[in-house]
Design a protein around this motif. Structure first.
Motif, PDB file in Angstrom:
ATOM      1  N   HIS A  97      63.447  76.863  28.810  1.00 40.19           N
ATOM      2  CA  HIS A  97      64.698  77.702  29.055  1.00 40.19           C
ATOM      3  C   HIS A  97      65.611  76.296  29.773  1.00 40.19           C
ATOM      4  N   ASP A 146      68.595  75.892  32.964  1.00 39.71           N
ATOM      5  CA  ASP A 146      68.941  76.245  34.219  1.00 39.71           C
ATOM      6  C   ASP A 146      70.817  76.569  34.014  1.00 39.71           C
ATOM      7  N   HIS A 153      64.278  72.654  28.807  1.00 43.04           N
ATOM      8  CA  HIS A 153      63.101  72.354  29.865  1.00 43.04           C
ATOM      9  C   HIS A 153      62.077  73.200  29.751  1.00 43.04           C
ATOM     10  N   ARG A 209      65.903  70.791  43.893  1.00 38.13           N
ATOM     11  CA  ARG A 209      67.030  71.517  42.635  1.00 38.13           C
ATOM     12  C   ARG A 209      68.636  71.017  43.660  1.00 38.13           C
TER      13      ARG A 209
HETATM   14 FE   LIG Z   1      64.473  75.458  34.996  1.00 38.71          FE
END
Ligand SMILES: [Fe+2]
Length: 323
Positions: A156, A158, A235, A250
């Motif tokens: 996927h 982000d 990733h 993150r």
């Molecule tokens: Fe991710």
């Protein structure tokens, strides 16, 4: 349904359970970035840096990209990641609004030097548009069992902008670091020219295109290596090869409000977003290639026939012929 303790709210909807940390407004860490303090080089010709403030465009997936490295963290910053230090599991907590300073609840004191390092770099690399972004903090810390992922997910990106985002907006860019089992990045071109964003599940297609190459282009940062990816960096989490304590941090820069149910609330800002369920499942998307291996085109909570698995069991996408 909600139940509340002093520091945690648990909630559920549609059978999904999640916990929301409740943060105290006491003793916050409030700061502004100081780009003059940044000593980390900026690779101006890297596609992620060149494209930093551009609007979402699927054509960018055709340019392979590995995250920009900000280097392995100095050893004095390792302890906040390598052992439990009281930072609660937190999903997309806004710590900066457009035009604001950075406001971090006290619970994240252990990673404050890391956050300042990220913000000093961000203010350097994004001098022009820094003020226009929200910033969201995610922390996932806990024990992972060998053979499992901290969070099971398909390949996927982000900050994907699907059919409900029209017109498209500026790209997401995100800093991440973990102490063990760093994220896998697939540094290969992805072609979505034949897909329809209203119809097809792009993450399943990312699974398929990675499986076609037998994961030959998977690359990994080092443990404690701080990196910057963008919303075209495909990733997936890496399976633990042994039982370990893992912390993942993150820090995402976004122009959009992240109002997804399950995201944390920051009492250091005055805002009242209506939090809504945002499940990819509700979009009823289908696989572009319905002849691909079934494990590549089901949700992790489903078996390869699409039926719900018992709690705790997950389907892993078969991304290699020997997996
Ligand atoms: Fe991710």
């Amino acid at each position: 349904m909600k139940t509340q303790s002093s520091t945690m709210v648990t909630a559920e909807y549609r059978g999904k359970h999640f916990t929301l940390p409740v943060f105290s407004p006491e003793e916050p860490y409030i700061f502004s970035p100081r780009p003059e303090r940044n000593k980390i080089a900026v690779p101006d010709k890297d596609p992620i840096i060149e494209n930093l403030n551009a609007v979402w465009d699927l054509q960018n997936f055709k340019i392979p990209r590995f995250p920009v490295s900000l280097g392995v963290l100095p050893s004095e910053m390792h302890s906040c990641l390598s052992k439990p230090c009281g930072m609660p599991r937190t999903l997309d907590l806004p710590i900066k609004f457009p035009g604001s300073n950075v406001r971090v609840p006290h619970a994240f004191g252990p990673c404050l030097p890391l956050l300042k390092r990220i913000f000093d770099y961000e203010a350097t690399v994004n001098r022009k548009c820094y003020d226009e972004y929200y910033c969201y903090l995610t922390v996932d810390a806990g024990h992972v069992k060998g053979g499992s992922l901290q969070r099971e997910a398909p390949c996927h990106v982000d900050g994907f902008q699907g059919a409900r985002w029209n017109p498209k907006v500026r790209c997401n860019h995100t800093y991440t670091v973990s102490n063990v089992f760093p994220t896998a990045y697939y540094v290969q071109p992805f072609d979505f020219d034949q897909l329809d964003e209203r119809k097809h599940n792009f993450f399943w297609e990312m699974n398929r295109q990675v499986a076609v190459t037998n994961s030959a282009y998977a690359r990994y940062p080092a443990p404690y290596e701080l990196t910057l990816m963008d919303c075209f960096s495909v990733h997936r989490g890496t399976e633990a090869t042994y039982d370990a304590f893992r912390t993942f941090v993150r820090v995402s820069f976004e122009v959009r409000i992240f109002d997804r149910l399950g995201n944390a609330h920051n009492p250091l800002f005055a805002y009242d977003w209506t939090m809504v369920p945002r499940d990819i499942e509700e979009l009823n998307l289908v696989a572009f290639d319905e002849s691909s291996d079934p494990s590549l085109r089901v949700f992790p909570w489903q078996n390869t026939n699409g039926e719900a698995l018992p709690k705790g069991e997950k389907t892993k996408p078969k991304l290699r012929t020997d997996s």
